[in-house]
Design an enzyme around this catalytic site. Structure first.
Site: not given
Length: 230
Positions: A70, A110-113
Site C-alpha cells: 500500500l 505482513g504489515g501492509d504487504e
C-alpha cells in the site's frame, strides 16, 4: 449398571476426541492464516505456490505471482492510529478477494504487504488483473467518517518466463513492486534492469546501516571559490 457406565465413558471419550480434533483444526487454521484479515499468510501462500509450480511444470501452464504494497500506509497509521490502519487493511483484503477468481489465492504477507497467486495466468491476464485491482483500490474507503484511499503498487513475476522456483519468484515480484512504487506507475513486471536497481538499493542500505552503527559517517565541507576574485 456396568453397561450404562461403559456407555457414558465411551460418550465422554468421543466428546473429548471431537474437542481435541476441533482444537487441532483451529490451531492449524491460525498457523496458516492472518489473524486480522483471515487471509492465507506467507506460509500457506508458499505451500500453494509450490503446488501450483509443480502443476505448471507437469502441464505446461503459466502462472503469475503478485507482491503488493500500500502507498503511504505509514502516514495513515501515524496520523490516524493503528485501529484505522487495521480497518483499512481488512477492506483491502476484501476488495482483493472480490475481483479475483475462487481458484486464485490472496494472502497477507505482513504489515501492509499482500500477495496474489494466479494459476494459469500469462502476462496479458496479469495486466488485466492489475488494472482491476488498481480500479478497486481507487474507490475511497470509509473508516469512522473518514474517506481514505488505498493506493497500491504491484510487482509481477511470471512462470516460466522469470523462473520456476518459489523463493525466486517471490523475490522477483518484490523487486518489481519496488520498481512500480519508485516510478509511481501502479504495477510493473520483473526485468533484470530493475533487479540491478534493487540489489544496489539493498546493498547501499546495508552499508549505510553498518556505517551508522560504527560511527563511520564523516561530514566534509568543500567551499567553492572564484579563482579571479578569491
Amino acid at each position: 449398571r456396568p453397561g450404562d457406565s461403559l456407555s457414558r465413558l465411551e460418550n465422554r471419550v468421543e466428546r473429548l476426541s471431537e474437542e481435541m480434533i476441533a482444537e487441532a483444526t483451529a490451531l492449524e487454521y491460525q498457523a496458516r492464516h492472518d489473524s486480522l484479515t483471515n487471509l492465507p499468510n506467507r506460509a500457506l501462500l508458499l505451500e500453494r505456490l509450490e503446488t501450483e509450480l509443480q502443476s505448471s511444470r507437469e502441464q505446461g501452464e503459466p502462472l503469475s505471482l503478485f507482491v503488493m504494497d500500500l502507498d503511504q500506509f505509514k502516514e495513515v497509521n501515524d496520523t490516524l492510529g493503528h485501529h484505522v490502519g487495521d480497518r483499512l487493511l481488512q477492506e483491502v483484503g476484501r476488495r482483493l478477494v472480490s475481483v479475483l477468481r475462487r481458484t486464485d489465492t490472496v494472502a497477507r504477507l505482513g504489515g501492509d504487504e499482500f500477495a496474489v497467486l494466479l494459476p494459469g495466468a500469462d502476462a496479458q491476464r496479469s495486466r488485466a488483473v492489475c488494472r482491476k485491482i488498481i480500479a478497486a483500490m481507487d474507490r475511497t474507503v470509509k473508516v469512522e467518517n473518514l474517506c481514505l484511499r488505498a493506493g497500491i503498487s504491484i510487482g509481477v513475476a511470471l512462470c516460466p518466463e522469470h523462473g520456476q522456483d518459489a523463493n525466486l519468484l517471490m523475490r522477483f515480484a518484490d523487486v518489481a513492486m519496488y520498481e512500480a512504487k519508485r516510478k509511481h506507475k501502479g504495477f510493473a513486471f520483473y526485468t533484470s534492469d530493475n533487479d540491478e536497481h534493487s540489489i544496489s538499493r539493498l546493498g547501499l542500505s546495508g552499508e549505510l546501516r553498518d556505517a551508522i552503527s560504527d560511527n563511520q559517517l564523516v561530514l566534509d565541507y568543500q567551499p567553492m571559490v572564484d579563482v579571479k576574485s578569491g
